[in-house]
Design an enzyme around this catalytic site. Structure first.
Site, short mmCIF file in Angstrom:
data_model
loop_
_atom_site.label_atom_id
_atom_site.label_comp_id
_atom_site.label_asym_id
_atom_site.label_seq_id
_atom_site.Cartn_x
_atom_site.Cartn_y
_atom_site.Cartn_z
N ARG A 111 0.77 -1.25 0.05
CA ARG A 111 0.09 -0.02 0.02
C ARG A 111 0.87 1.16 0.03
NH1 ARG A 111 -2.19 0.49 5.59
NH2 ARG A 111 -0.68 2.21 5.68
N HIS A 156 -3.12 4.41 5.22
CA HIS A 156 -4.21 3.60 5.21
C HIS A 156 -5.52 4.32 4.68
CE1 HIS A 156 -7.12 0.93 6.91
NE2 HIS A 156 -7.91 1.63 7.69
N TYR A 213 4.42 5.11 11.31
CA TYR A 213 5.04 3.72 11.61
C TYR A 213 5.77 2.95 10.16
CZ TYR A 213 0.56 3.26 8.97
OH TYR A 213 -0.49 3.22 7.89
#
Length: 366
Positions: free
Chosen positions: A263, A267, A276
Site C-alpha cells: 500500500r 491507510h 509507523y
C-alpha cells in the site's frame, strides 16, 4: 474410512510467489503449471490500470476538497484490483472491501454511485444485484462469510458461477475469515478467497499478525489448495487467479490466493503512515510499481506503443474529469432513508425513531 479429499502436499502453495515479470519489466522464466494470459487481455489490463490509478488519485484529491469524508487509496495494488476483475465472468460475483473501489471501477460501476458510502450519502450507492457486486465491506472479513454462503447457494442450485472475495492481510486475523474458509471447504463452495497482503493492517505490520511463513498457508488447515503470487506482477496475478477460478468453477471447491503487494499511500487520508513506516521501505517498493512494470513488459513484446499509452492516459483524464465534475453536484438526500433496508420489516423501536425524525423534519419545514 472416508476418502481423503486431497493430500497435504497438494494443498501447499509454491515456496516462492509466482512471478512472470521481473521488477524491471523484463520477462522471467515462465513458472511451471501456469499459462501466460493472452496478449489482448494484458493490453486491456494495462488500460484499466491506468484508468484505475487516475481514478484513485482523483478520489484522494476529493477528500482534500471536502467532497469525500474519507478515502482508502489502493495505489500500488493495481495489479491485484484489476486482475481480480478480469479473472471473473460477467455473471460471477465480487465481494469487495472498503479499499477496492479501483476494482469496482474496472468492473464498470459508476464511480459516483460507489463513492456514496465514502461520501456518507447512502448505505451502498450501486445496485448489488444488477452489478453482481456486494456492498463494499468496512468491517474486516465479514464479507468472506457472505461470499461463502452465496457460493454454496450457487453450488446447491447447480449454477455455473463463481464468487471471489477480496480481503486484506489484517482480515485474515479475524475469526470470520477462518469460519468462511472452513464452511466453503466442507461444502466445496465455488469461492476464491483473494488476500491482498499489503504488509500493514493500518499501522500493524504483518510480522505482528502472524507467524505463518505466508498467509497462503492458512488454507492448508482447512483442506483448501492455496497459492502465493507476486501481487505487483499483473501477468502472474491474472494467471494464478485464472487457475483458482477454473478450480472453483470446475466443482473442486474453494481456492485461496495470497498476493504480495504494498500500500503506497496511507491507510486513509486520515492516517499518517510516516509514524509507523520507514520512507526507505516505501521507496524500495516503488521500484516494483505494477503499472510501469507491465508497461515495460508490453512495450518489449510489441503489444503497447507510445500512441497506445497516450490514448490510455487521455481516456483516464477524461474519465477523471467527468467523475470530478459530477462529484461537485450536491447530492439530494432524504434523512428518512436512514431507516430503509435496515430490516425487511422495521422493528417497533425503529419505526418509532423514524416517526420521531419525520415529525422533527416537519417542524423544520413549517
Amino acid at each position: 474410512m472416508a476418502a481423503q479429499r486431497g493430500a497435504p502436499a497438494e494443498l501447499l502453495p509454491s515456496p516462492e510467489p509466482i512471478r512472470f515479470v521481473a521488477e524491471d519489466g523484463s520477462a522471467g522464466s515462465p513458472p511451471a503449471g501456469y499459462a501466460e494470459p493472452a496478449a489482448d487481455r494484458l493490453r486491456d489490463a494495462y488500460r484499466r490500470m491506468v484508468l484505475g490509478r487516475r481514478f484513485d488519485t482523483q478520489a484522494t484529491a476529493l477528500t482534500k476538497q471536502g467532497r469525500l469524508a474519507v478515502y482508502p487509496s489502493a495505489v500500488g495494488q493495481e495489479a491485484c484490483q484489476i486482475g481480480a476483475v478480469l479473472a471473473l465472468r460477467e455473471d460471477d460475483w465480487l465481494f469487495p472491501t472498503y479499499r477496492d473501489s479501483m476494482a469496482l471501477v474496472a468492473r464498470g460501476l459508476d464511480p459516483v454511485e460507489l463513492m456514496a458510502l465514502l461520501r456518507g450519502t447512502w448505505h451502498c450507492g450501486y445496485d448489488p444485484q444488477a452489478t453482481r457486486t456486494a456492498p463494499q465491506c468496512t468491517p474486516l472479513a465479514t464479507q468472506t462469510l457472505h461470499a461463502a454462503g452465496l457460493a454454496d447457494a450457487f453450488r446447491r442450485r447447480r449454477e455455473d458461477r463463481v464468487v471471489l472475495a477480496l480481503v486484506g492481510d489484517g482480515g485474515t486475523s479475524e475469526g470470520d475469515f477462518h469460519e468462511a474458509l472452513n464452511f466453503a471447504a466442507v461444502f466445496r463452495a465455488p469461492a476464491v478467497f483473494f488476500v491482498q497482503n499489503n504488509r500493514f493492517a493500518i499501522s500493524v505490520p504483518l510480522e505482528k499478525q502472524t507467524a505463518a511463513p505466508a498467509l497462503a498457508y492458512k488454507g492448508v488447515g482447512y483442506g483448501i489448495p492455496s497459492e502465493q503470487v507476486d501481487g505487483n506482477d499483473l501477468v502472474a496475478v491474472l494467471s494464478v487467479l485464472d487457475h483458482a477460478v477454473a478450480h472453483a468453477r470446475g466443482g473442486a471447491g474453494p481456492f485461496l490466493v495470497e498476493a504480495h503487494t504494498y500500500r503506497m499511500d496511507a491507510h486513509t487520508n486520515a492516517d499518517d503512515a510516516t509514524r509507523y513506516r520507514d520512507p526507505a521501505e516505501v521507496e524500495q517498493w516503488r521500484k516494483a510499481d505494477p503499472l510501469s512494470r507491465l508497461e515495460r513488459y508490453l512495450r518489449d513484446r510489441g503489444v503497447l506503443t507510445d500512441a497506445d499509452v497516450a490514448a490510455d492516459v487521455a481516456a483516464a483524464e477524461e474519465f477523471s474529469a467527468g467523475f470530478r465534475s459530477r462529484m461537485n453536484d450536491e447530492p439530494v438526500v432524504d434523512p428518512l432513508e436512514l431507516f430503509a433496508h435496515v430490516y425487511a420489516e422495521p422493528s417497533r423501536h425503529l419505526a418509532a425513531q423514524r416517526e420521531q425524525l419525520r415529525a422533527e423534519l416537519s417542524e423544520l419545514e413549517a
